[in-house]
Design a protein around this motif. Sequence first.
Motif, PDB file in Angstrom:
ATOM      1  N   SER A  27      65.975 -74.833   4.978  1.00 31.87           N
ATOM      2  CA  SER A  27      67.113 -74.190   5.624  1.00 31.87           C
ATOM      3  C   SER A  27      68.151 -73.771   4.592  1.00 31.87           C
ATOM      4  N   GLY A  28      68.689 -72.562   4.759  1.00 30.11           N
ATOM      5  CA  GLY A  28      69.693 -72.061   3.838  1.00 30.11           C
ATOM      6  C   GLY A  28      69.134 -71.185   2.740  1.00 30.11           C
ATOM      7  N   MET A  29      67.822 -71.233   2.526  1.00 30.65           N
ATOM      8  CA  MET A  29      67.198 -70.361   1.545  1.00 30.65           C
ATOM      9  C   MET A  29      67.026 -68.959   2.133  1.00 30.65           C
ATOM     10  N   THR A  30      66.578 -68.033   1.305  1.00 34.24           N
ATOM     11  CA  THR A  30      66.464 -66.637   1.724  1.00 34.24           C
ATOM     12  C   THR A  30      65.007 -66.224   1.861  1.00 34.24           C
ATOM     13  N   ASP A  31      64.679 -65.624   3.004  1.00 32.74           N
ATOM     14  CA  ASP A  31      63.343 -65.093   3.250  1.00 32.74           C
ATOM     15  C   ASP A  31      63.370 -63.581   3.006  1.00 32.74           C
ATOM     16  N   ILE A  32      62.269 -63.040   2.496  1.00 31.18           N
ATOM     17  CA  ILE A  32      62.174 -61.609   2.212  1.00 31.18           C
ATOM     18  C   ILE A  32      61.231 -60.960   3.225  1.00 31.18           C
ATOM     19  N   ASN A  33      61.660 -59.862   3.813  1.00 28.36           N
ATOM     20  CA  ASN A  33      60.824 -59.131   4.763  1.00 28.36           C
ATOM     21  C   ASN A  33      59.523 -58.703   4.072  1.00 28.36           C
ATOM     22  N   PRO A  34      58.356 -59.101   4.592  1.00 29.05           N
ATOM     23  CA  PRO A  34      57.090 -58.783   3.919  1.00 29.05           C
ATOM     24  C   PRO A  34      56.826 -57.285   3.798  1.00 29.05           C
ATOM     25  N   MET A  35      57.335 -56.484   4.737  1.00 27.57           N
ATOM     26  CA  MET A  35      57.114 -55.041   4.655  1.00 27.57           C
ATOM     27  C   MET A  35      57.888 -54.424   3.489  1.00 27.57           C
ATOM     28  N   TRP A  36      58.972 -55.081   3.078  1.00 24.44           N
ATOM     29  CA  TRP A  36      59.691 -54.575   1.917  1.00 24.44           C
ATOM     30  C   TRP A  36      58.813 -54.653   0.670  1.00 24.44           C
ATOM     31  N   ARG A  37      58.007 -55.716   0.547  1.00 29.93           N
ATOM     32  CA  ARG A  37      57.103 -55.832  -0.593  1.00 29.93           C
ATOM     33  C   ARG A  37      56.068 -54.706  -0.568  1.00 29.93           C
ATOM     34  N   ILE A  38      55.532 -54.421   0.622  1.00 31.59           N
ATOM     35  CA  ILE A  38      54.549 -53.339   0.751  1.00 31.59           C
ATOM     36  C   ILE A  38      55.191 -52.012   0.357  1.00 31.59           C
ATOM     37  N   LYS A  39      56.423 -51.789   0.835  1.00 26.72           N
ATOM     38  CA  LYS A  39      57.132 -50.554   0.493  1.00 26.72           C
ATOM     39  C   LYS A  39      57.354 -50.451  -1.011  1.00 26.72           C
ATOM     40  N   LYS A  40      57.727 -51.563  -1.638  1.00 23.38           N
ATOM     41  CA  LYS A  40      57.994 -51.546  -3.076  1.00 23.38           C
ATOM     42  C   LYS A  40      56.712 -51.301  -3.870  1.00 23.38           C
ATOM     43  N   LEU A  41      55.603 -51.920  -3.478  1.00 23.46           N
ATOM     44  CA  LEU A  41      54.318 -51.659  -4.146  1.00 23.46           C
ATOM     45  C   LEU A  41      53.936 -50.185  -4.036  1.00 23.46           C
ATOM     46  N   THR A  42      54.130 -49.618  -2.830  1.00 21.30           N
ATOM     47  CA  THR A  42      53.789 -48.214  -2.596  1.00 21.30           C
ATOM     48  C   THR A  42      54.716 -47.292  -3.374  1.00 21.30           C
ATOM     49  N   GLU A  43      55.982 -47.648  -3.423  1.00 23.37           N
ATOM     50  CA  GLU A  43      56.980 -46.847  -4.131  1.00 23.37           C
ATOM     51  C   GLU A  43      56.681 -46.768  -5.618  1.00 23.37           C
ATOM     52  N   ILE A  44      56.244 -47.873  -6.203  1.00 26.17           N
ATOM     53  CA  ILE A  44      56.026 -47.932  -7.646  1.00 26.17           C
ATOM     54  C   ILE A  44      54.632 -47.463  -8.059  1.00 26.17           C
ATOM     55  N   PHE A  45      53.601 -47.892  -7.294  1.00 21.95           N
ATOM     56  CA  PHE A  45      52.226 -47.650  -7.732  1.00 21.95           C
ATOM     57  C   PHE A  45      51.482 -46.594  -6.909  1.00 21.95           C
ATOM     58  N   GLY A  46      51.950 -46.321  -5.701  1.00 21.17           N
ATOM     59  CA  GLY A  46      51.271 -45.350  -4.851  1.00 21.17           C
ATOM     60  C   GLY A  46      50.748 -45.996  -3.579  1.00 21.17           C
ATOM     61  N   PRO A  47      50.114 -45.202  -2.693  1.00 24.61           N
ATOM     62  CA  PRO A  47      49.624 -45.727  -1.416  1.00 24.61           C
ATOM     63  C   PRO A  47      48.603 -46.845  -1.599  1.00 24.61           C
ATOM     64  N   CYS A  48      48.558 -47.731  -0.619  1.00 24.87           N
ATOM     65  CA  CYS A  48      47.581 -48.818  -0.640  1.00 24.87           C
ATOM     66  C   CYS A  48      46.167 -48.248  -0.670  1.00 24.87           C
ATOM     67  N   GLY A  49      45.328 -48.778  -1.534  1.00 22.73           N
ATOM     68  CA  GLY A  49      43.958 -48.297  -1.677  1.00 22.73           C
ATOM     69  C   GLY A  49      43.820 -47.228  -2.739  1.00 22.73           C
ATOM     70  N   ILE A  50      44.941 -46.647  -3.164  1.00 19.38           N
ATOM     71  CA  ILE A  50      44.925 -45.598  -4.185  1.00 19.38           C
ATOM     72  C   ILE A  50      45.652 -46.071  -5.449  1.00 19.38           C
ATOM     73  N   GLY A  51      46.854 -46.631  -5.234  1.00 19.89           N
ATOM     74  CA  GLY A  51      47.620 -47.117  -6.379  1.00 19.89           C
ATOM     75  C   GLY A  51      47.642 -48.628  -6.480  1.00 19.89           C
ATOM     76  N   TRP A  52      47.318 -49.287  -5.379  1.00 24.08           N
ATOM     77  CA  TRP A  52      47.239 -50.747  -5.370  1.00 24.08           C
ATOM     78  C   TRP A  52      46.383 -51.181  -4.190  1.00 24.08           C
ATOM     79  N   TYR A  53      45.815 -52.357  -4.286  1.00 21.40           N
ATOM     80  CA  TYR A  53      45.066 -52.937  -3.171  1.00 21.40           C
ATOM     81  C   TYR A  53      44.876 -54.422  -3.438  1.00 21.40           C
ATOM     82  N   TYR A  54      44.436 -55.130  -2.429  1.00 21.38           N
ATOM     83  CA  TYR A  54      44.112 -56.541  -2.618  1.00 21.38           C
ATOM     84  C   TYR A  54      42.802 -56.832  -1.909  1.00 21.38           C
ATOM     85  N   LYS A  55      42.130 -57.867  -2.343  1.00 22.63           N
ATOM     86  CA  LYS A  55      40.921 -58.307  -1.649  1.00 22.63           C
ATOM     87  C   LYS A  55      40.999 -59.810  -1.432  1.00 22.63           C
ATOM     88  N   THR A  56      40.479 -60.215  -0.292  1.00 20.68           N
ATOM     89  CA  THR A  56      40.473 -61.632   0.052  1.00 20.68           C
ATOM     90  C   THR A  56      39.318 -62.323  -0.659  1.00 20.68           C
TER      91      THR A  56
END
Length: 227
Positions: A27-56
């Motif tokens: 409690s009291g710590m800060t949570d980051i919206n997960p979609m912001w991370r996706i937006k930042k990855l896309t902004e810097i590297f490009g669309p998912c699957g083209i500029g970045w991707y992940y695999k399980t």
Amino acid sequence: MENLYYYNLCREVPQTAQKRIQGGRISGMTDINPMWRIKKLTEIFGPCGIGWYYKTVREWLEPYQETVAAFVKIELYIKVDGEWSMPIQGTGGSMFVEIQKNGAHVSDECYKMATTDAISVACKQLGIGADIYWDKDKTKYSPANREDTNEAAANQQTHTQTKRKEVASAEEVKKLREQLMLECQRTGAGMIFLRRTYHIEKAEDLSVLQLKDAIRILKGKPDKEIA
């Protein structure tokens, strides 16, 4: 390219992507919206699957008494100057079965939530959201006036002050670890409990406050023969 180039591109988190955590042990710590991370990855590297991707890499469950935790391990890849990076690993977790006031609750989104957590861990290694995780890392790249992040900075300062209060003598830490070991033996709790609760790799990573908290929790549990 400067080594901190990408780190400094994505270290700041806007107020709109921050959320104060209410209740619980963080409690009291800060949570980051997960979609912001996706937006930042896309902004810097490009669309998912083209500029970045992940695999399980792996999905698995770990039971503890009446609860079951779900874990996911991923590998994140980014493309820089036309070349794919080495895998950036991240492991995340979420609860599959947890005991609530009205009985056992089963989550059908546990792997999705664990994957989101794993992505955040991998992104952290790129510096995404770094200012939230490490408030001491202020450099010339940080704006001189950050009125919009004063509240977040105050949260992190409080957390830092709390960490300072954890300082204890080696003898006290040794006694706490011995006490924790005895409680683990008595209740049958092990590394699964410690890893799930405090997100650490080994018992030696526990801070003084975490040691005390773990002992407090285990003291409220029955002997393993009775459980």
